[in-house]
Motif scaffolding. Structure first.
Motif, PDB file in Angstrom:
ATOM      1  N   ASP A 159     135.703  53.406  28.102  1.00 56.94           N
ATOM      2  CA  ASP A 159     136.181  54.813  28.577  1.00 56.94           C
ATOM      3  C   ASP A 159     135.343  55.094  29.714  1.00 56.94           C
ATOM      4  O   ASP A 159     134.258  55.471  29.570  1.00 56.94           O
ATOM      5  CB  ASP A 159     136.383  55.865  27.367  1.00 56.94           C
ATOM      6  N   THR A 160     136.084  54.975  30.876  1.00 57.26           N
ATOM      7  CA  THR A 160     135.182  55.398  32.132  1.00 57.26           C
ATOM      8  C   THR A 160     135.245  56.880  32.449  1.00 57.26           C
ATOM      9  O   THR A 160     134.590  57.258  33.453  1.00 57.26           O
ATOM     10  CB  THR A 160     135.607  54.573  33.342  1.00 57.26           C
ATOM     11  N   SER A 161     135.913  57.714  31.612  1.00 61.99           N
ATOM     12  CA  SER A 161     135.895  59.177  31.906  1.00 61.99           C
ATOM     13  C   SER A 161     134.496  59.829  31.544  1.00 61.99           C
ATOM     14  O   SER A 161     133.752  59.417  30.866  1.00 61.99           O
ATOM     15  CB  SER A 161     136.956  60.093  31.352  1.00 61.99           C
ATOM     16  N   LYS A 162     134.239  60.806  32.379  1.00 59.83           N
ATOM     17  CA  LYS A 162     132.770  61.235  32.206  1.00 59.83           C
ATOM     18  C   LYS A 162     132.776  62.293  30.749  1.00 59.83           C
ATOM     19  O   LYS A 162     131.648  63.008  30.631  1.00 59.83           O
ATOM     20  CB  LYS A 162     132.423  62.432  33.574  1.00 59.83           C
ATOM     21  N   ASP A 163     133.900  62.370  30.059  1.00 57.62           N
ATOM     22  CA  ASP A 163     134.177  63.368  29.272  1.00 57.62           C
ATOM     23  C   ASP A 163     133.630  62.606  27.729  1.00 57.62           C
ATOM     24  O   ASP A 163     133.149  63.351  26.842  1.00 57.62           O
ATOM     25  CB  ASP A 163     135.602  63.656  28.738  1.00 57.62           C
ATOM     26  N   VAL A 164     133.474  61.311  27.994  1.00 58.41           N
ATOM     27  CA  VAL A 164     133.099  60.477  26.682  1.00 58.41           C
ATOM     28  C   VAL A 164     131.372  60.223  26.718  1.00 58.41           C
ATOM     29  O   VAL A 164     131.167  59.418  27.586  1.00 58.41           O
ATOM     30  CB  VAL A 164     133.916  59.179  26.585  1.00 58.41           C
ATOM     31  N   ASN A 184     131.203  55.829  22.994  1.00 60.21           N
ATOM     32  CA  ASN A 184     131.881  54.859  24.090  1.00 60.21           C
ATOM     33  C   ASN A 184     131.794  53.461  23.542  1.00 60.21           C
ATOM     34  O   ASN A 184     130.878  53.206  22.410  1.00 60.21           O
ATOM     35  CB  ASN A 184     131.536  55.129  25.501  1.00 60.21           C
TER      36      ASN A 184
END
Length: 123
Positions: free
Chosen positions: A22-27, A32
């Motif tokens: 998961d490349t989103s900064k939220d995880v 991850n």
């Protein structure tokens, strides 16, 4: 909750950036899945980590020939310890605790690949 080193510790140990599921900064890193690809000159390594689940997968192949040397797939790692993180020597210790046993897997990445598996009765 599984004990794993920080993302910075893994960057130092594997000397490469991971590919994150998961490349989103939220995880956060701990939740991850990270895949590290690196070599010690003789062997190539693919290390997949999912710290929150205690999942560790390590595949080792011979550089140049792609000959498979080892596959280790663990689903319940309780503790991931970095035992050496130097330019010429890196190693880890993985601990898996079952109902009646404790399994310890020592892995050297540098200067050469070595894997030692030990199981101890806990009762």
């Amino acid at each position: 909750m599984p004990e794993f080193p920080s993302e910075i510790d893994f960057l130092s140990l594997f000397e490469c950036e991971p590919a994150l599921l998961d490349t989103s900064k939220d995880v956060p890193f701990y939740y991850n899945q990270a895949t590290y690809r690196f070599s010690n000159g003789e062997d190539d390594f693919v290390v997949k980590l999912s710290p929150s689940y205690g999942v560790v997968k390590i595949q080792v192949t011979r550089s140049g020939t792609n000959r498979l040397l080892s596959i280790l797939e663990l689903e319940r790692v309780e503790k991931f310890e970095i035992t050496a993180d130097k330019k010429d020597h890196s190693s880890i210790l993985l601990t898996v605790i079952n109902e009646e046993t404790q399994q310890m897997i020592e892995i050297d990445f540098k200067p050469y690949f070595k894997q030692i598996f030990r199981e101890h009765l806990t009762r």
